[in-house]
Design a protein around this motif. Structure first.
Motif, PDB file in Angstrom:
ATOM      1  N   GLY A  56       3.108  -4.908  -6.553  1.00 55.28           N
ATOM      2  CA  GLY A  56       1.673  -3.602  -7.256  1.00 55.28           C
ATOM      3  C   GLY A  56       1.676  -2.783  -6.141  1.00 55.28           C
ATOM      4  O   GLY A  56       1.094  -3.482  -4.871  1.00 55.28           O
ATOM      5  N   VAL A  57       0.722  -1.822  -6.361  1.00 54.52           N
ATOM      6  CA  VAL A  57      -0.099  -1.351  -5.414  1.00 54.52           C
ATOM      7  C   VAL A  57      -1.688  -1.831  -4.769  1.00 54.52           C
ATOM      8  O   VAL A  57      -2.123  -2.031  -6.087  1.00 54.52           O
ATOM      9  CB  VAL A  57      -0.296   0.295  -5.568  1.00 54.52           C
ATOM     10  N   LEU A  58      -2.196  -1.965  -3.854  1.00 50.93           N
ATOM     11  CA  LEU A  58      -3.677  -2.437  -3.400  1.00 50.93           C
ATOM     12  C   LEU A  58      -4.050  -1.280  -2.603  1.00 50.93           C
ATOM     13  O   LEU A  58      -3.249  -1.484  -1.575  1.00 50.93           O
ATOM     14  CB  LEU A  58      -3.467  -3.737  -3.678  1.00 50.93           C
ATOM     15  N   ASP A  59      -4.503  -0.065  -3.315  1.00 52.26           N
ATOM     16  CA  ASP A  59      -4.624   1.291  -1.619  1.00 52.26           C
ATOM     17  C   ASP A  59      -5.744   1.002  -1.407  1.00 52.26           C
ATOM     18  O   ASP A  59      -7.046   0.825  -1.382  1.00 52.26           O
ATOM     19  CB  ASP A  59      -4.803   2.237  -2.732  1.00 52.26           C
ATOM     20  N   PRO A  60      -5.344   0.930   0.931  1.00 55.72           N
ATOM     21  CA  PRO A  60      -6.742   0.706   1.533  1.00 55.72           C
ATOM     22  C   PRO A  60      -7.797   2.036   1.270  1.00 55.72           C
ATOM     23  O   PRO A  60      -8.356   2.065   2.215  1.00 55.72           O
ATOM     24  CB  PRO A  60      -6.183   0.002   2.836  1.00 55.72           C
ATOM     25  N   GLU A  63       1.291  -0.643   0.100  1.00 60.11           N
ATOM     26  CA  GLU A  63      -0.071   0.101  -0.194  1.00 60.11           C
ATOM     27  C   GLU A  63       0.928   1.057  -0.164  1.00 60.11           C
ATOM     28  O   GLU A  63       2.377   0.898   0.238  1.00 60.11           O
ATOM     29  CB  GLU A  63      -0.964  -0.219   1.206  1.00 60.11           C
ATOM     30  N   THR A  64       0.022   2.455   0.055  1.00 62.86           N
ATOM     31  CA  THR A  64       0.647   3.879   0.053  1.00 62.86           C
ATOM     32  C   THR A  64       1.108   3.800   1.088  1.00 62.86           C
ATOM     33  O   THR A  64       2.219   4.814   1.190  1.00 62.86           O
ATOM     34  CB  THR A  64       0.120   4.589  -1.451  1.00 62.86           C
ATOM     35  N   LEU A  65       0.588   4.011   2.016  1.00 61.09           N
ATOM     36  CA  LEU A  65       1.325   4.189   3.871  1.00 61.09           C
ATOM     37  C   LEU A  65       1.604   3.679   4.335  1.00 61.09           C
ATOM     38  O   LEU A  65       2.172   4.222   5.375  1.00 61.09           O
ATOM     39  CB  LEU A  65      -0.387   5.086   3.682  1.00 61.09           C
ATOM     40  N   ALA A  66       2.648   2.491   3.810  1.00 57.98           N
ATOM     41  CA  ALA A  66       3.316   1.514   4.376  1.00 57.98           C
ATOM     42  C   ALA A  66       4.438   1.118   3.529  1.00 57.98           C
ATOM     43  O   ALA A  66       4.538   1.151   3.100  1.00 57.98           O
ATOM     44  CB  ALA A  66       2.674   0.564   5.167  1.00 57.98           C
ATOM     45  N   SER A  67       5.202   0.554   4.492  1.00 61.87           N
ATOM     46  CA  SER A  67       6.886   0.308   3.752  1.00 61.87           C
ATOM     47  C   SER A  67       6.727  -0.817   2.937  1.00 61.87           C
ATOM     48  O   SER A  67       5.909  -1.870   2.933  1.00 61.87           O
ATOM     49  CB  SER A  67       7.673  -0.366   5.318  1.00 61.87           C
ATOM     50  N   ASP A  68       7.597  -1.311   1.660  1.00 62.90           N
ATOM     51  CA  ASP A  68       6.554  -2.463   1.129  1.00 62.90           C
ATOM     52  C   ASP A  68       7.920  -3.035   1.238  1.00 62.90           C
ATOM     53  O   ASP A  68       7.769  -3.946   0.025  1.00 62.90           O
ATOM     54  CB  ASP A  68       6.972  -1.218  -0.189  1.00 62.90           C
ATOM     55  N   ARG A  69       8.549  -2.779   2.482  1.00 69.58           N
ATOM     56  CA  ARG A  69       9.991  -3.542   1.747  1.00 69.58           C
ATOM     57  C   ARG A  69       9.468  -5.458   2.513  1.00 69.58           C
ATOM     58  O   ARG A  69      10.228  -6.354   1.211  1.00 69.58           O
ATOM     59  CB  ARG A  69       9.920  -3.228   3.399  1.00 69.58           C
ATOM     60  N   THR A  70       8.524  -5.557   3.300  1.00 70.84           N
ATOM     61  CA  THR A  70       8.195  -7.218   2.996  1.00 70.84           C
ATOM     62  C   THR A  70       7.556  -7.568   1.969  1.00 70.84           C
ATOM     63  O   THR A  70       7.471  -9.135   1.640  1.00 70.84           O
ATOM     64  CB  THR A  70       6.826  -7.039   3.924  1.00 70.84           C
ATOM     65  N   ALA A  71       7.022  -6.866   1.007  1.00 69.22           N
ATOM     66  CA  ALA A  71       6.185  -7.228  -0.002  1.00 69.22           C
ATOM     67  C   ALA A  71       7.592  -7.331  -0.949  1.00 69.22           C
ATOM     68  O   ALA A  71       7.473  -8.630  -1.944  1.00 69.22           O
ATOM     69  CB  ALA A  71       5.471  -5.928  -0.528  1.00 69.22           C
ATOM     70  N   LYS A  72       8.056  -6.416  -1.282  1.00 70.91           N
ATOM     71  CA  LYS A  72       9.618  -7.039  -2.144  1.00 70.91           C
ATOM     72  C   LYS A  72      10.196  -7.968  -1.336  1.00 70.91           C
ATOM     73  O   LYS A  72      11.070  -9.097  -2.976  1.00 70.91           O
ATOM     74  CB  LYS A  72      10.616  -5.464  -2.143  1.00 70.91           C
TER      75      LYS A  72
END
Length: 349
Positions: free
Chosen positions: A314-318, A294-303
């Motif tokens: 990819g981005v899925l915005d809550p 998401e846009t407001l949190a870190s993408d570290r885990t996803a990557k």
């Protein structure tokens, strides 16, 4: 889920006292007066509530959001000035369970017209894995099923905040509690919109006709959004999507999808090694292609997970807030972007 960085109750109580002391002597509960002919002073807890208040209230309201753009709503800490603004409001719209600090401040504010969006629809329990039963057709045929709920709860806008006992499903911080992300299901969001419209009509009867007109227009727009989702996600190569933030349980259930959350409802919780291995297995079995962040949190885990599994990100915005990084200017536009991202990730046909 463990709620993090919350303000201690004593600190909130102290801040409330400071905020209330700073208030002027003017009445805060006579919403119909709207400040001697001025706009109705509306306080919204965070963006999904702000959007409803602005769209339904239109030119008759002045909306202030307690959560600034870019701030993760769960992390919100209120200043004495913000708490004072709550007490000085004619109308407060919030979603109990998302922001405990806000819940406490509203409870102690004494504002007459407070509306908890969670009471305007039905909340459900969603874990890290949410399997959807194909309710897409229900969204099209029964979007008005719960309209009466909004009407029944409309009077709550004239009452003090409801009391909820522990374990009643409204505590965002307790494991097994109800999932509060109702705004990510356009049908549930429409139910909430109807209830908000009714409560504004009662809080400010002089402009009731406009509130009803604006509510009807928004509900129709949400109906079109629901139809777009139901149609766009009806036939896909896979029904499973992976996300760092398990915020999409209602959306998954509505459109017959399965959400696999790396962690839980907490967007920054670290997943266990066992859960990461489980996600590896699920991704292979279900032919999942994408790990969403998401846009407001870190993408570290996803990557990290995507790299380990060979998946895309990819981005899925809550939709807990709108910033310059958001894929759209408002709720409708970002939800349309989310649909595009889901269709691509799921292999929509």
């Amino acid at each position: 889920m463990n709620v993090r960085r919350l303000i201690p109750t004593t600190a909130v109580a102290g801040a409330v006292a400071l905020g209330l002391t700073a208030l002027s002597a003017c009445s805060t509960s006579d919403a119909a007066d709207g400040g001697n002919g001025d706009k109705l002073k509306v306080t919204a807890s965070f963006y999904p509530m702000q959007f409803l208040a602005e769209r339904i209230g239109g030119e008759h309201v002045a909306v202030t959001s307690l959560t600034k753009p870019g701030v993760e709503p769960h992390d919100l800490e209120l200043t004495p000035r913000q708490i004072g603004s709550i007490g000085d409001s004619d109308y407060v719209l919030y979603l109990k369970g998302i922001q405990p600090a806000v819940d406490d401040a509203i409870k102690q504010s004494g504002v007459k017209n407070t509306v908890d969006a969670a009471t305007l629809t039905t909340l459900e329990n969603h874990g890290s894995e949410v399997s959807g039963h194909d309710h897409a057709h229900e969204g099209e045929e029964h979007a008005d099923d719960h309209a009466h709920e909004g009407e029944e709860h409309g009077h709550e806008g004239e009452e003090a905040p409801q009391e909820h006992s522990e374990g009643d499903g409204h505590n965002h911080g307790e494991e097994g509690g109800a999932d509060p992300h109702i705004w990510l299901d356009p049908v549930k969001y429409a139910e909430v919109a109807k209830g908000v419209g009714k409560s504004l009509e009662k809080a400010d009867p002089d402009h009731a006709a406009d509130y009803k007109k604006n509510t009807d227009a928004l509900v129709a727009e949400l109906g079109e959004l629901n139809t777009a989702y139901a149609t766009g996600l009806k036939s896909t190569a896979t029904k499973t999507f992976i996300t760092t933030h398990s915020a999409f349980g209602y959306l998954a259930e509505r459109y017959g999808l399965t959400q696999q959350g790396i962690a839980g409802i907490d967007p920054e919780a670290e997943p266990s090694p066992a859960r990461i291995q489980e996600i590896h297995t699920i991704a292979e079995k279900e032919k999942a292609t994408t790990v969403f962040f998401e846009t407001l949190a870190s993408d570290r885990t996803a990557k990290t997970l995507a790299k380990d599994t060979g998946l895309k990100t990819g981005v899925l915005d809550p939709l807990e807030g709108i910033t310059d990084r958001s894929q759209g200017a408002d709720y409708i536009e970002v939800m349309e972007s989310n649909l595009t991202a889901l269709k691509k990730a799921l292999g929509a046909k």
